[in-house]
Design a protein around this motif. Structure first.
Motif, mmCIF file in Angstrom:
data_model
loop_
_atom_site.group_PDB
_atom_site.id
_atom_site.type_symbol
_atom_site.label_atom_id
_atom_site.label_comp_id
_atom_site.label_asym_id
_atom_site.label_seq_id
_atom_site.Cartn_x
_atom_site.Cartn_y
_atom_site.Cartn_z
ATOM 1 N N SER A 14 40.492 45.942 43.377
ATOM 2 C CA SER A 14 40.187 45.953 44.802
ATOM 3 C C SER A 14 40.951 47.123 45.408
ATOM 4 O O SER A 14 42.184 47.163 45.340
ATOM 5 C CB SER A 14 40.630 44.640 45.449
ATOM 6 O OG SER A 14 40.736 44.780 46.847
ATOM 7 N N MET A 34 35.793 47.470 43.139
ATOM 8 C CA MET A 34 35.066 46.457 43.887
ATOM 9 C C MET A 34 34.495 47.103 45.151
ATOM 10 O O MET A 34 34.945 48.184 45.550
ATOM 11 C CB MET A 34 35.998 45.286 44.197
ATOM 12 C CG MET A 34 36.364 44.483 42.951
ATOM 13 S SD MET A 34 37.772 43.362 43.165
ATOM 14 C CE MET A 34 37.176 42.279 44.461
ATOM 15 N N TRP A 49 37.202 41.293 49.763
ATOM 16 C CA TRP A 49 36.524 41.812 48.580
ATOM 17 C C TRP A 49 35.397 42.789 48.894
ATOM 18 O O TRP A 49 35.101 43.664 48.096
ATOM 19 C CB TRP A 49 35.948 40.663 47.748
ATOM 20 C CG TRP A 49 36.958 39.848 47.018
ATOM 21 C CD1 TRP A 49 38.292 40.095 46.906
ATOM 22 C CD2 TRP A 49 36.697 38.656 46.267
ATOM 23 N NE1 TRP A 49 38.883 39.123 46.139
ATOM 24 C CE2 TRP A 49 37.932 38.233 45.733
ATOM 25 C CE3 TRP A 49 35.551 37.916 46.005
ATOM 26 C CZ2 TRP A 49 38.033 37.081 44.943
ATOM 27 C CZ3 TRP A 49 35.655 36.777 45.222
ATOM 28 C CH2 TRP A 49 36.887 36.371 44.701
ATOM 29 N N HIS A 101 37.936 39.300 39.270
ATOM 30 C CA HIS A 101 38.298 39.088 40.676
ATOM 31 C C HIS A 101 37.932 37.683 41.127
ATOM 32 O O HIS A 101 38.614 37.087 41.961
ATOM 33 C CB HIS A 101 37.602 40.122 41.567
ATOM 34 C CG HIS A 101 36.122 39.944 41.655
ATOM 35 N ND1 HIS A 101 35.238 40.524 40.763
ATOM 36 C CD2 HIS A 101 35.348 39.237 42.526
ATOM 37 C CE1 HIS A 101 33.997 40.188 41.075
ATOM 38 N NE2 HIS A 101 34.031 39.404 42.150
ATOM 39 N N THR A 118 41.440 42.928 34.854
ATOM 40 C CA THR A 118 41.536 43.004 36.311
ATOM 41 C C THR A 118 42.936 43.457 36.706
ATOM 42 O O THR A 118 43.932 43.024 36.134
ATOM 43 C CB THR A 118 41.201 41.648 36.946
ATOM 44 O OG1 THR A 118 39.838 41.336 36.644
ATOM 45 C CG2 THR A 118 41.365 41.691 38.456
ATOM 46 N N TYR A 138 38.506 35.523 48.099
ATOM 47 C CA TYR A 138 37.712 36.556 48.764
ATOM 48 C C TYR A 138 38.135 36.772 50.212
ATOM 49 O O TYR A 138 37.913 37.853 50.778
ATOM 50 C CB TYR A 138 36.225 36.173 48.727
ATOM 51 C CG TYR A 138 35.836 35.117 49.724
ATOM 52 C CD1 TYR A 138 35.205 35.452 50.914
ATOM 53 C CD2 TYR A 138 36.126 33.771 49.499
ATOM 54 C CE1 TYR A 138 34.861 34.480 51.847
ATOM 55 C CE2 TYR A 138 35.798 32.800 50.413
ATOM 56 C CZ TYR A 138 35.162 33.161 51.580
ATOM 57 O OH TYR A 138 34.839 32.195 52.516
ATOM 58 N N ASP A 166 43.019 38.724 52.645
ATOM 59 C CA ASP A 166 43.456 40.114 52.755
ATOM 60 C C ASP A 166 44.934 40.104 53.132
ATOM 61 O O ASP A 166 45.325 40.449 54.244
ATOM 62 C CB ASP A 166 42.608 40.842 53.806
ATOM 63 C CG ASP A 166 42.939 42.322 53.885
ATOM 64 O OD1 ASP A 166 43.586 42.840 52.954
ATOM 65 O OD2 ASP A 166 42.548 42.966 54.879
ATOM 66 N N THR A 192 46.354 38.514 47.532
ATOM 67 C CA THR A 192 45.567 39.435 46.708
ATOM 68 C C THR A 192 46.182 40.822 46.597
ATOM 69 O O THR A 192 45.725 41.636 45.798
ATOM 70 C CB THR A 192 44.137 39.569 47.264
ATOM 71 O OG1 THR A 192 44.192 39.991 48.633
ATOM 72 C CG2 THR A 192 43.380 38.265 47.158
#
Length: 665
Positions: free
Chosen positions: A152, A194, A214, A432, A503, A519, A522, A526
């Motif tokens: 990502s 991604m 994502w 992911h 990943t 997902y 943020d 992640t």
């Protein structure tokens, strides 16, 4: 009706203006709207001329590169019948290659709830591009069999201490020397980014205080999202060049299965407002079909959508020089109303296109539509993600019964899924979507409470385990057990036949705290923790990469047969720990804990003519493995005592004939 091949869609700068071209088969009229870049006010509106093919075009004089624009489409407004025309809704050009700001969700963007409400102030504006030269064509750096590193863009460098703060979380950060050095150290052959094209948050996230991390909710297929790539295609092009110089390719993860316009209650942003019945799959009355779980499904079998897919791929090869593409929920590329067809026109056109024919093409071969699981059915040259490999490896190391045979089949290239002589598998254990590799060994159950859906979202059956404690622990024995398991999982991946995928962060033990559907996170869930990474595990990953590169037989795409090569050496032999060749009794034993895979030399005269043994012990106790000798060769370790929960690579080397010393006269 097929679209004329020579038509150039989007904004095309001319000497004294710009030509704008868009397709809609059902709109009564479409207008191009020009906006002041400083005030955001609409300063001009020009009606486009339509021809018999549904192509709408207009030349707007004195408008050139850098100008801001949008579209308005007029026609019947009857959402129940699939007609969403509303000239109050400003639309983004499907062929826009740059936007002046990201998308932001607002209920006023939705129709029919907010029909006839002008949305110009809420919408990003497309930017007329400057004429640019295509990147000099070069063969892809990446070749099947290599290591793909899925990442990502935002989460990868948001916490990277060596990347300048202003650059963190962007495409440009991937070209930083510290990032490239890390990629080289762990043997990365290509990064798989991604989605970096412009997306919008799902409407339920805002009230939860969350945002999409994502990017799998696209609106403009060609426009790079300004949050990730503020420098536009030039930024992507520069990063691709820097990575290519280091021997690392770039693969873009693209979404052609749905748009962020969602279901009947979603926003009208682009394709839906231009011609929903043509660009989306619809039922007999025009209702949206949801084969993606995202509210709508793109009609990739129809001419306008097929053309948009092809032109998007060509754009990223021509303008940025990317190595290839990974296709999210890829069965839609080959599905018609009759079902999935591996010989579908779009799949054939991608593989035969002069700009695309040598690119890396990777399918995620499943979705929730009819006949949605298509592993092994995509045509060459498509590679395919394998959830079968993922699950077999997880279940073997978890200790499930009757897994030795399926585990060996997965290691050998998954011949039960792919026909022919070569595997097209992309092997992975974690991606992911799902648990991180470290969380596989630390959580028996998902922990998605941070997603605001009361832990209902995400997969329930993860084939994971926790080594005696759920989540974080200070118990040194449990932590040591998890470390052993992680090393064994990584070694298994690097020992697998065909292409492999890791990943980002799994090489140093990243955790999402048990969240297997992150997902909407943020944040630190992640974002990779570069300061706290497990450097010993990272070094182990680098050593595995060195072993894999030193032994091309591990990545060779040819299926293993067990038959003898011309030199009399079989390409593979499977042994029990005592050195006896595996037989039915071994394979069928429900709790069989160990196996040795001996790979023959890849080619006669290879630089490493000896065989390679890979020993797997999933049991908890140490075990002695015997390796049978071969005339003229000797194992570096003829008998190996292998600790529990571990993998070992052992080489065979030629034995030099000893010379008897002559007595002196």
């Amino acid at each position: 009706m097929e679209l004329p091949a020579g038509v150039r869609f989007g904004a095309e700068p001319l000497r004294n203006g710009t030509r704008f071209t868009v397709w809609s088969g059902s709109a009564d009229r479409i207008s191009i709207c020009i906006f002041d870049p400083d005030t955001g006010a609409e300063v001009d509106r020009v009606a486009m001329t339509r021809n018999a093919d549904g192509i709408h075009s207009a030349v707007v004089p004195k408008v050139g590169p850098g100008a801001r624009y949008g579209l308005r489409a007029d026609g019947p407004h009857d959402p129940a019948s699939g007609f969403w025309f509303d000239p109050a809704k400003l639309l983004v050009d499907p062929y826009a290659v740059e936007l002046d700001r990201p998308f932001g969700y607002d209920p006023l963007l939705a129709s029919p709830r907010a029909a006839k409400v002008d949305t110009a102030e809420l919408m990003p504006k497309a930017i007329v591009p400057a004429p640019g030269r295509a990147v000099r064509r070069a063969a892809p750096v990446f070749r099947p069999g290599g290591l793909i590193y899925e990442l990502s863009v935002r989460g990868f460098t948001m916490l990277h201490p060596e990347v300048p703060e202003a650059q963190r979380g962007t495409v440009a950060a991937l070209a930083h020397p510290a990032v490239i050095a890390h990629l080289k150290a762990i043997g990365v052959d290509a990064v798989e980014l991604m989605p970096i094209t412009a997306w919008i948050d799902e409407r339920h996230l805002g009230p939860l205080g969350l945002s999409n991390a994502w990017g799998y909710n696209p609106v403009a297929m060609m426009a790079l999202d300004p949050r990730l790539c503020p420098g536009g295609v030039a930024e992507l092009r520069g990063t691709v060049a820097a990575l290519r110089k280091a021997g690392i390719g770039v693969i873009l993860d693209l979404v052609f299965n749905h748009t962020g316009e969602s279901d009947a209650f979603g926003p009208t942003l682009s394709l839906r407002g231009l011609d929903a019945r043509a660009y989306f799959r619809t039922g007999p009355q025009g209702q949206l079909i949801n084969d993606t779980g995202c509210g709508n499904t793109l009609a990739c079998e129809r001419p306008a959508m097929r053309r948009l897919v092809l032109d998007t791929l060509r754009h990223f090869v021509r303008a940025a020089g990317v190595d290839g593409f990974r296709f999210d929920l890829a069965p839609i590329l080959g599905r018609s109303m009759e079902g999935f067809d591996p010989n579908a026109r779009l799949l054939r056109e991608i593989a035969a296109d002069p700009l695309l024919s040598d690119r890396v093409l990777i399918a995620e071969p499943w979705d929730i539509g009819p006949g949605g699981y298509q592993l092994g059915r995509f045509p060459e040259p498509f590679l395919e993600w394998s959830d079968t490999f993922r699950d077999r490896v997880r279940r073997f190391w978890r200790g499930d019964n009757h897994m030795l045979g399926p585990f060996a089949t997965a290691l050998a290239g998954s011949s039960d899924a792919f026909s022919g002589t070569h595997t097209r598998v992309v092997n992975f254990i974690a991606a992911h979507d799902g648990f991180s590799l470290a969380d596989l060994t630390a959580y028996a159950h998902k922990h998605n409470d941070a997603n605001g859906e009361e832990n209902r979202d995400g997969h329930n059956d993860n084939h994971s385990w926790n080594n005696g404690a759920e989540g974080p622990t200070r118990d040194t024995a449990i932590l040591a057990a998890r470390e052993r398991d992680l090393r064994a999982l990584l070694a298994t991946l690097f020992a697998a036949r065909g292409t492999i995928m890791l990943t980002a962060g799994d090489e140093f033990g990243r955790s999402q705290h048990g969240n297997n559907n992150a997902y909407a996170q943020d944040n630190a869930i992640t974002w990779l923790d570069w300061r706290g990474r497990d450097r010993a595990l990272e070094a182990w990953c680098g050593e595995l990469a060195r072993i894999r590169r030193a032994h091309p037989r591990l990545s060779d795409p040819r299926f293993l047969t067990g038959k003898a090569a011309p030199d009399g050496v079989p390409d593979v032999v499977w042994l029990a720990p005592d050195g006896v060749e595996m037989h039915a009794g071994h394979w069928e034993h429900p709790e069989a804990p160990a196996v040795t895979m001996i790979l023959g030399p890849t080619t006669p005269g290879a630089t490493r003519p000896g065989r390679l043994a890979v020993l797997f012990n999933r049991g908890h106790d140490e075990m002695v493995f015997a390796l049978p000798p071969r005339e003229g060769f000797a194992w570096v370790e003829p008998a190996v005592t292998l600790p529990g929960r571990s993998v070992r690579f052992v080489e065979e080397a030629p034995v030099k004939a000893s010379r008897r010393r002559r007595p002196r006269a």
